[in-house]
Design an enzyme around this catalytic site. Structure first.
Site, PDB file in Angstrom:
ATOM      1  CB  CYS A  60      -0.959   0.068   1.088  1.00 25.87           C
ATOM      2  SG  CYS A  60      -2.096  -1.605   1.274  1.00 25.87           S
ATOM      3  CG  ASP A  61       5.146   2.858   1.832  1.00 22.99           C
ATOM      4  OD1 ASP A  61       5.911   3.154   0.842  1.00 22.99           O
ATOM      5  OD2 ASP A  61       5.453   3.611   2.997  1.00 22.99           O
TER       6      ASP A  61
END
EC number: 1.11.1.24
Length: 166
Positions: A60-61
């Site tokens: 997600c980062d």
């Protein structure tokens, strides 16, 4: 509904599946200051909606960083990253990571976006990784429900779809 897995295990995805050609459903999510944000708030712009389970995880980062880089090059487009992370946590994460071109939004309160776009993962109360591109007239021009939540979306396809309607 799309078939989605989390770490190889099937999960139940609830909500309304969105398809290319649909009129984009409205939703209400929260900005980092807890103010309400709707689809109409970005009307007249091309929107890339990047959906992540949590900005605090590696994939997600990386997804948020990638769209942050691309957003700077897209002119009349905005990138909205939506998760169920709390608004304050999203704000801290953006500040700590230099994220300035993406607006992080929280769907934690009502799962309004999750229901409208068919990304509510019932077992985890997270959002299924996905990407939607909506043109300036609120027409859906690209949809990807990522089959395995721990994998990356097709960044290039989403970016090309956005560029094609700029």
């Amino acid at each position: 509904m799309p078939n989605v897995t989390f770490k190889g295990n099937p999960v139940t995805v609830l909500g309304n599946e969105v398809k290319v050609g649909d009129q984009a459903p409205d939703f209400t999510v929260l900005a980092n200051d807890t103010s309400a944000v709707t689809l109409a708030d970005s009307k007249g712009k091309v929107r890339i909606i990047s959906v992540v389970p949590s900005v605090d995880t590696g994939t997600c980062d990386a997804q948020t960083r990638r769209f942050n880089e691309e957003a700077a090059k897209l002119g009349n487009a905005v990138v909205l990253t939506i998760s169920v992370d709390l608004p304050f946590a999203q704000g801290r994460w953006c500040a700590a990571n230099g994220i300035e071109n993406v607006q992080t939004l929280s769907d934690h309160r009502e799962l309004s976006f999750a229901t409208a776009y068919g990304v509510h993962v019932k077992e985890l109360r997270l959002l299924a990784r996905s990407v939607f591109v909506i043109d300036a007239n609120d027409k859906v021009v690209y949809v990807q429900y990522v089959p395995e939540m721990t994998e990356h979306p097709d960044y290039e396809a989403a970016i090309e779809a956005a560029k094609s309607v700029l």
